[in-house]
Write an enzyme that holds these catalytic residues in place. Sequence first.
Site, PDB file in Angstrom:
ATOM      1  N   HIS A  95       0.842  -1.208   0.000  1.00  0.00           N
ATOM      2  CA  HIS A  95       0.000   0.000   0.000  1.00  0.00           C
ATOM      3  C   HIS A  95       0.872   1.250   0.000  1.00  0.00           C
ATOM      4  CE1 HIS A  95       0.698  -0.766   4.293  1.00  0.00           C
ATOM      5  NE2 HIS A  95       0.475   0.510   4.497  1.00  0.00           N
TER       6      HIS A  95
ATOM      7  N   HIS B 223       1.503   3.800   2.036  1.00  0.00           N
ATOM      8  CA  HIS B 223       2.172   4.451   3.165  1.00  0.00           C
ATOM      9  C   HIS B 223       3.685   4.449   2.940  1.00  0.00           C
ATOM     10  CE1 HIS B 223      -1.293   4.097   6.260  1.00  0.00           C
ATOM     11  NE2 HIS B 223      -1.317   5.233   5.606  1.00  0.00           N
TER      12      HIS B 223
ATOM     13  N   ASP C 173       6.186   4.113   4.812  1.00  0.00           N
ATOM     14  CA  ASP C 173       7.014   3.070   5.420  1.00  0.00           C
ATOM     15  C   ASP C 173       6.857   1.746   4.667  1.00  0.00           C
ATOM     16  OD1 ASP C 173       4.412   2.869   6.348  1.00  0.00           O
ATOM     17  OD2 ASP C 173       4.996   1.920   8.231  1.00  0.00           O
ATOM     18  N   HIS C 174       6.068   1.774   3.598  1.00  0.00           N
ATOM     19  CA  HIS C 174       5.959   0.588   2.751  1.00  0.00           C
ATOM     20  C   HIS C 174       6.401   0.841   1.312  1.00  0.00           C
ATOM     21  CE1 HIS C 174       3.812  -2.158   5.557  1.00  0.00           C
ATOM     22  NE2 HIS C 174       3.616  -0.999   6.170  1.00  0.00           N
TER      23      HIS C 174
ATOM     24  N   HIS D  45      -7.344  -1.222   5.794  1.00  0.00           N
ATOM     25  CA  HIS D  45      -6.248  -0.337   6.187  1.00  0.00           C
ATOM     26  C   HIS D  45      -6.304   1.043   5.521  1.00  0.00           C
ATOM     27  CE1 HIS D  45      -2.567   0.637   8.142  1.00  0.00           C
ATOM     28  NE2 HIS D  45      -1.966   0.886   7.003  1.00  0.00           N
TER      29      HIS D  45
ATOM     30  N   ASP E 160      -0.084  -4.165   5.724  1.00  0.00           N
ATOM     31  CA  ASP E 160      -0.892  -3.745   6.867  1.00  0.00           C
ATOM     32  C   ASP E 160      -2.340  -4.031   6.517  1.00  0.00           C
ATOM     33  OD1 ASP E 160       1.428  -2.921   7.899  1.00  0.00           O
ATOM     34  OD2 ASP E 160       1.001  -0.764   7.831  1.00  0.00           O
TER      35      ASP E 160
ATOM     36  N   GLU F 171       1.537  -8.789   9.557  1.00  0.00           N
ATOM     37  CA  GLU F 171       1.945  -7.696  10.447  1.00  0.00           C
ATOM     38  C   GLU F 171       1.427  -8.003  11.842  1.00  0.00           C
ATOM     39  OE1 GLU F 171       0.006  -4.480  11.543  1.00  0.00           O
ATOM     40  OE2 GLU F 171      -1.755  -4.587  10.268  1.00  0.00           O
TER      41      GLU F 171
ATOM     42  N   HIS G   5       6.679  -6.604  11.444  1.00  0.00           N
ATOM     43  CA  HIS G   5       6.050  -5.308  11.612  1.00  0.00           C
ATOM     44  C   HIS G   5       5.429  -5.195  13.008  1.00  0.00           C
ATOM     45  CE1 HIS G   5       3.529  -1.804  10.641  1.00  0.00           C
ATOM     46  NE2 HIS G   5       4.241  -1.666   9.549  1.00  0.00           N
TER      47      HIS G   5
END
Lengths: 440, 964
Positions: A77, A79, A81-82, A166, A187, A212, A423
Site C-alpha cells: 500500500h 504508506h 514506510d511501505h 487499512h 498492513d 503484520e 512489523h
Amino acid sequence: CGRGSAPRSMPEIRVTPLGAGQDVGRSCILVSIAGKNVMLDCGMHMGFSDDRRFPDFSYITRNGRLTDFLDCVIISHFHLDHCGALPYFSEMVGYDGPIYMTHPTQAICPILLEDYRKIAVDKKGEANFFTSQMIKDCMKKVVAVHLHQTVQVDDELEIKAYYAGHVLGAAMFQIKVGSESVVYTGDYNMTPDRHLGAAWIDKCRPNLLITESTYATTIRDSKRCRERDFLKKVHEAVERGGKVLIPVFALGRAQELCILLETFWERMNLKAPIYFSTGLTEKANHYYKLFITWTNQKIRKTFVQRNMFEFKHIKAFDRAFADNPGPMVVFATPGMLHAGQSLQIFRKWAGNEKNMVIMPGYCVQGTVGHKILSGQRKLEMEGRQVLEVKMQVEYMSFSAHADAKGIMQLVGQAEPESVLLVHGEAKKMEFLKQKIEQEL
Amino acid sequence: MAAHLKKRVYEEFTKVVQQQQEEIATKKLRLTKPSKSAALHIDLCKATSPADALQYLLQFARKPVEAESVEGVVRILLEHYYKENDPSVRLKIASLLGLLSKTAGFSPDCIMDDAINILQNEKSHQVLAQLLDTLLAIGTKLPENQAIQMRLVDVACKHLTDTSHGVRNKCLQLLGNLGSLEKSVTKDGEGLAVRDVQKIIGDYFSDQDPRVRTAAIKAMLQLHERGLKLHQTIYNQACKLLSDDYEQVRSAAVQLIWVVSQLYPESIVPIPSSNEEIRLVDDAFGKICHMVSDGSWVVRVQAAKLLGSMEQVSSHFLEQTLDKKLMSDLRRKRTAHERAKELYSSGEFSSGRKWGDDAPKEEIDTGAVNLIESGACGAFVHGLEDEMYEVRIAAVEALCMLAQSSPSFAEKCLDFLVDMFNDEIEEVRLQSIHTMRKISNNITLREDQLDTVLAVLEDSSRDIREALHELLCCTNVSTKEGIHLALVELLKNLTKYPTDRDSIWKCLKFLGSRHPTLVLPLVPELLSTHPFFDTAEPDMDDPAYIAVLVLIFNAAKTCPTMPALFSDHTFRHYAYLRDSLSHLVPALRLPGRKLVSSAVSPSIMPHEDPSHQFLQQSLERVYSLQHLDPQGTQELLELTIRDLQRLGELQSELAGVADFSATYLRCQLLLIKALQEKLWNVAAPLYLKQSDLASAAAKQIMEETYKMEFMYSGVENKQVVIIHHMRLQAKALQLIVTARTTRGVDPLFGMCEKFLQEVDFFQRCFIADLPHLQDSFVDKLLDLMPRLMTSKPVEVVKILQTMLRQSTFLHLPLPEQIHKASATIIEPAGESDNPLRFTSGLVVALDVDATLEHVQDPQNTVKVQVLYPDGQAQMIHPKPADFRNPGPGRHRLITQVYLSHTAWTEPCQVEVRLLLAYNSSSRIPKSPWIEGGEVSPQVETSIEGTIPFSKSVKVYIMPKPARR
C-alpha cells in the site's frame, strides 16, 4: 534479524527481512520461494534521516545486480514506510524488473513520494536524494493489478491480490510458485470503518503467512463508542459556538473522519462549515472518488445517487477563514501539531475555552501535540512567547491495524502451515506466537 | 416451552416447502387444460432427428394435460424413451414424466415400476439425475405408501455411489424426502432391508464434492422438517463441517447444528482437550457465535440470525457475547461502556476524555487469554461491527430476541444497541431503535445512555425521529435530571422540526404519566413559577409550552400533590387544553378550584366511564324509537347523531365507536326520510322531483355502508351483517324508485333479477347470522322469497315497498374496539404560492408524505388521487415499499406522484387526496361455492370502489408549453 513463529522451518522458502522484522518502519522483506526471489514492500523509516532510513540493499547487491537477483517487487500500500524507498531502490541502486501494486496505490504513491522528497530536499536541504524525475521513472516500472487477479510474473511465479482494508488500495498478496505459496499481508484491518471494508482472504492454505503484528497484544474496543464520542464532542463544541481543530495527516484517517463528519452533518442537518486544508488532500480526495470499488459496502452502494467523497459540507480551507466568527470545524495538516497550518490555527484558537482540538492519532514526544495531550497548559513557543492553552484538548485513537483477535481471525481464514510475524515489537510477537501455536 | 421451541424449529424451514408447493401449483395450472395425447405420439414418430423430437416435446410441455389422459401420455412417452438414443431427448422425457406425475388427480404408482426400470439401464448422468427427480415427485405424491417409499429409498441408496455429483445430490434429496429413521417398519418392508437413512446421509457429509456435502446436510434438515427425530450423533459430524472450505456447506452446517441444539439442548458434550463437559446448547451456541466472524457474509448472516432463537443458552454464555475481553499490551482494559458506567456511578457525569484515560489496568496472565476458541466471546460485538449491513441487522434482531427473554442480558446489551443508533445505514439505525423499544420493559436507561439516545433526536430522517419518540414513550428513566434532559432535547427537536409536534406531545404524555415522581420536583422550574412574584403568563399557543404542560398534567394525574404548585393561569390553561387536546391531557382531580370545575365539569369526572355510559344511553334511546311518531323519530335520530359526533370529538378513545354508530343512525335517518316522502301517495307528475330525493338517499346510504364496512378497523362479522342488511334496504329502495319512474317492463326485469340475486347472496353469506335478524327486512323478504321468484316485477316492487316500511330498525351491536381509518397529508402542505413549473407532456414528481391511522393492509387499499382542474381524475397506486409501519395501527406513506398535463395558459391548482379502495367480495367470508369455483386472482385484487379518507390538498402547478 526477523525471527518468526514458524514451528517448522521450510527449507524451500527463505525469508530475509531487510527492515521491519521486529520493528515498525521501512518494511522490506525478501522472500525466496522455489528459486524465485520476491521483494515485499520497499519502505523508509520516519525516525532516521541518515542511511538507516532506507533498507540495506547491499545484502543483495554484494552478490550482483538487483534486477538479476529479484524476479519482482510487490508494494502492499501507499504508506511511506511501505513504499518510501522505491525510487531510491529502483533508480539509484538500480532495478529494472516489474514492480506490482494495486491501481489506487499506483495513483497515490507518487504524490506521497513527491511530498516526501520536497520535505527532505527543499525544507531540510538534503543532497543525494532522489529527484522528481526519478519518481516518474520509477513509476514507469509499475504494473498495476486488480483484486483477485492472478498475474503471471513469469512461467512459474504468479501473484494474486486480496483486499486488506487499512488504507485505500491496500492489498495482501499471495505469491505462488508451483505448489508452494506465501501470503504477505502488508498492513491490514479486520474491522471495517466508515470508508473501507474489512480484509478478506479465502482459504488458500499457504505454506507461509507473513503477517503484520502491530497490535499483537491488544484487543480493541468496539469502534462505535469511539465514533460516537468523537461526534458528540465535535457536535457539542460546535453547538456552543466553538471552533474545532482536527490535526490530521493528509491521507487515510483524514478521509475516514471526513466521511464520518460529513454523514453526521447530513443526518443532523447541521450548518456549521467544515474545512479541509488544501494541497495534497484535494488530489488525494480525487482518487478516493475514483476508486469507489475499493471502499466499503455503504459507499459502493450509494455512489450512484451520490459519491460520498463529493463532500457537500466540507470545503477547501483558506488561511483567512481561521479568523471568521462563529463555529467551524477544520481538518489541518500535519497531524502532530509540530509545524505548518495546523500549528498556526492552533495558536490562533488556543486561547478560547470554547474551542477544541481533537488529536485523532498518536503524537511523537517533543511535538506540541504530545505536550498538550499530556496535560501541559502553558506552552513555550519560539521567541520566548508563552501560549496559554485554554481550549479543550481531546484524544481519540482511530487506528486501522488488525488487533490480536483480528490477526487470529485472518490466520484462521487462510489456514497457513506456518505463520511469520513481522512489523511489530519482539516482545509482543512472543505472546502472539504462543497463542497461534496454542489455538490453531 | 419445549413444544414451543420445537415449533420454532419447524417454522424455520417451512419456507422451503411453500416454495416447492408454489412451483407445483404453477405447473399444475399449465397442465389442467385438455390436449391431444395422440397427437404427441404422431409427432414423436414423425420426428426424424433428436432436435425435432425435442422441439415437439417442448411444444407439448407448453400445453396442459388433463388428469384422465395423463396415463396415456405417460405410456407414449415411456415407449419413446426406450427407443430414444439421444440423451437430451430422454432427459426431456424424464422431466415431463416428473411433471405429469404431479398432475392433480393422477396416481403415479403405475409409472413407478417403469421409471425404476429405465433408471437401471440409463447411462447418462444427467438423465439419471432427472429420473431420480421424477421418482422424488412420484414418492412425494404417495406419502402413505410405505412399500413404495422403501423401494425408492433403496434405489436412491444404490445410486449414491455414482460418480456424478448431480446424481448423488438427487439421491440424497430423495432420501431426505422419503427416508425414515424408525426400524419398526421392517415387517411390511417386503424383503427390502430397512436402512438407517440418517447414517447413509451422514456418510456423505465427507463427500469430496461440496455440492454433495451441502445436499447431504439439506437432506438431513429435510428429515428433521418431516418430523423425524435426528440422532445426537450427527452433532459432531456437523461441527466438523463448520470449517468446510465452501460457504454453502458451512451455512447449511450452521443450520444443522442449530437444529440439533434445539432437539437436545440439555445433553452433555465434552469440551475437547479438557475434562470438562458442557450442555450441548451452550456448546452449539459457542460454535455458532464463532461463525459470526466467518469469512463469508452469507454464513455470518445465517449465524447471527440463528443466535436470536437460542433462548435456552445459559446466561453466562449469553453475556460473553457482549464481552470482547479487551486488553492493551497484555494488560486488562476496560471498555468505553464500562468506563462510562463507572464515571456515571462516581457522580462525575460527562467528563471529557483525557489522554490516558483508558490506560490499561492490571496485568493479564498470558496463559489465560484465549484469542480464538473463546467461543461466544464478543460474537455480538463483531456482528454489530460487521461491514455488511445485512449482518448488522441480523445481529440487532438476534439481540432483540435474546434480550426479550432475558432481562439481565437486556440490561447488558443496552450500550451496544445505543451505539447502533449511530450506524451509517438508516435501516440499521431504525431497526435498533425499534429493538430497543421492544425490550424497553426490561431496562432502565442511565443518564449517559439517555444522552446518547436523545442526541439522535436531531436526525434529519423523520422515520428515525418518530421511532425515537415511540421509544421514549415506553422508556424508564431513572432520575429527574434524565426527565429534564429528555424534555430539553425534545423541545430542541420541536424547534428544529416543527412538523414533529404531535409526535412529541404524545411522547411527553407517556413520559409524564410513567414518571410522576420524577416530574414533581421539576414543576416549579418548568412552569417558571416564583414563590413571591407572579411571572408573566406564557403564550398559550406556543407548541413548546403546550409540550411542557402535557408532561406536567400527565404526571399530575397520579401525583395529587402536584396541582398545588400550579399558578392560576396554569389551571386556566389546563381547562383549555383538556377541551382542545383531550387525547393528550387527562382528566385531573382538582379540589377547591371553582374556576376549573365549573368550566369543564363534564369532563373532569373521574375516569372515562360516564362518556361511555352516555354513548350507551343515547344508543339505547334510539333503539326504542319504533314507538315514536315519525316526526319524533327523525328528531331523536338527528339529535343523537349530533350528540355522538360531539362525543367523538371530545373523547378520542370513543371516536371510532361514536362515529360508527352515528353513521349507522344517519343511514337509518335517510331511509326513514326517504320512505316518509309523500312520494308514495302523490300523483304521477310529481314523482320525478320526489324520487330524485329518494334515489339520492339510497345512493348515500350505499356510500355510508361501504364506509362503515371498510373504513373501520375492528369491525366483526355481526356488524358486517347489519351493514349489509342496511345496504340491501338501500338497494330495495333504489329498485322501487326506478320502478316508479321508468316506463316499460324490460329493464325492470333485469333489475328485479339482480336484486333477488343479491338477496340470495346475502342469505348464503350470512346464513349463520340469520336468526339474529328476526323481524327485519331481510327476514320477511326471505319468507316471501318463493313468491317473489315467481311474481312479476311490478308485484315484487309492491311487496318490497310495504316490507320496507314495515321492517324494524335493527340494533347495531357495538364491537369491542373500533377505529376509524384516517389519513393526514403532511406533504405537500398546500401553502405554496409558487407553482411547480414543468414542460407539458413531461412529468413532474410530487413528493407525498402522509400518515395513515388504523388502515388495514394499506399496501393494497390506499391509493392517491389527483384531480386536475379539467375534471380529469387519476388514481395512483403507491408501491408496497412506500409504506412504513412506525407503530401498531399506524402507517406512513412516503411516495412520489407523477403529474403531467397538456400546456396551460396560467398556473392552476390540482387536488391531491388519499383514497381507500375496497372490494366487497374480499371481505365476505368465503362460502363453499366461491372457493370451489375458479376465482381468478384478478378478481381478488380488483377495486370495486373507493372512499376518500383524507382532506384534499391543493397543489399549484403550471405545465408550460414546450419550447421550440
